[in-house]
Design an enzyme around this catalytic site. Structure first.
Site, PDB file in Angstrom:
ATOM      1  N   GLY A  66      52.213  33.122  42.462  1.00 27.43           N
ATOM      2  CA  GLY A  66      52.053  33.366  41.035  1.00 27.43           C
ATOM      3  C   GLY A  66      51.633  34.789  40.756  1.00 27.43           C
ATOM      4  CB  CYS A  67      49.848  36.249  37.880  1.00 26.95           C
ATOM      5  SG  CYS A  67      49.250  37.819  37.248  1.00 26.95           S
ATOM      6  CG  PHE A  68      50.578  40.896  41.639  1.00 26.96           C
ATOM      7  CD1 PHE A  68      50.087  41.194  40.378  1.00 26.96           C
ATOM      8  CD2 PHE A  68      51.685  41.606  42.098  1.00 26.96           C
ATOM      9  CE1 PHE A  68      50.671  42.169  39.577  1.00 26.96           C
ATOM     10  CE2 PHE A  68      52.287  42.594  41.312  1.00 26.96           C
ATOM     11  CZ  PHE A  68      51.778  42.859  40.042  1.00 26.96           C
TER      12      PHE A  68
END
EC number: 1.8.4.11
Length: 243
Positions: A66-68
């Protein structure tokens, strides 16, 4: 609707407070119905059975979940981790930019390169934290409100041994049915990791009041502290100068 894209875009214009505030209000207003604002609870899982010791002084794991921002933030608080850098993996150099990756057709996934001391923490233990608190490995091509292959759950194996350990661990967890659903995490050979733009680095630490961070990512660090107290470090290891 892709909330992380809107949030990242807001970060890029963080020097313009009025525009940023409007962007954040729009982001929350457009949050998909039925999607929880808070991060999911951690799933307590067993360590990998197959987790051989390493004689190397340093090793690298590249993980996408997902979003880093959140994945980086979690591993920056893990004892034994020397660095955790947000970036892109899975695609080509020419498309390793946020604007390109956000479109979702580059083959890249938002990823984190984790350099760790195997004498302090094993690769298997890194994977245990990844599966338990860093993201939800049962979601396919998404994490929460963020949708697309750029948000897929993927282990980018640096070598055949990492691929073997990861494959065995996924099979172990699926057999034990610890998640209730099959793990969607893929294993891909690591070609090249490309660090993300500077404004993405250390984003959780620099922006703890950002709505996306507050609702989605800070609870992951709390889960790390609760589920893995022996692995938790209070001061994160940051990318920025002076960390």
């Amino acid at each position: 609707m892709n909330t992380c894209i809107r949030s990242h875009a807001a970060a890029a214009i963080s020097r313009r407070p009025a525009i940023l505030a409007l962007a954040l209000v729009a982001s929350l207003a457009a949050w998909p119905s039925g999607v929880a604002l808070a991060a999911e609870k951690a799933v307590v899982i067993p360590p990998p059975v197959d987790d051989p010791a390493s004689a190397n002084a340093s090793e690298t794991a590249v993980l996408a979940g997902g979003c880093f921002w959140g994945v980086q933030g979690v591993f920056q608080h893990v004892n034994g981790v020397a660095s955790a850098v947000s970036g892109y993996a899975g695609g080509e150099k020419g498309s390793a930019t946020y604007d390109a990756v956000s479109i979702g057709n580059t083959g890249h996934a938002e990823s984190v390169r984790i350099v760790f001391d195997p004498k302090q923490i094993s690769y298997g233990r890194i994977l245990q934290i990844y599966f338990s608190v860093a993201h939800n490995p049962t979601e396919l091509n998404r994490q929460g409100p963020d949708v697309g292959t750029q948000y897929r759950s993927t282990i980018f194996a640096s070598n055949p041994e990492q691929a073997r350990i990861a494959k065995a661990y996924i099979a172990q967890l699926d057999k034990a049915r610890v998640f209730g659903k099959p793990i969607a995490t893929t294993i891909e050979p690591l070609k090249t990791f490309y660090p993300a733009e500077a404004y993405h680095q250390d984003f959780m630490t620099r922006n703890p009041d950002h709505p996306y961070i507050s609702y989605n990512d800070l609870p992951k660090v709390d889960n790390l502290k609760r589920v893995f107290p022996d692995r938790y470090r209070v001061k994160p290891v940051l990318v920025g100068a002076g960390a």
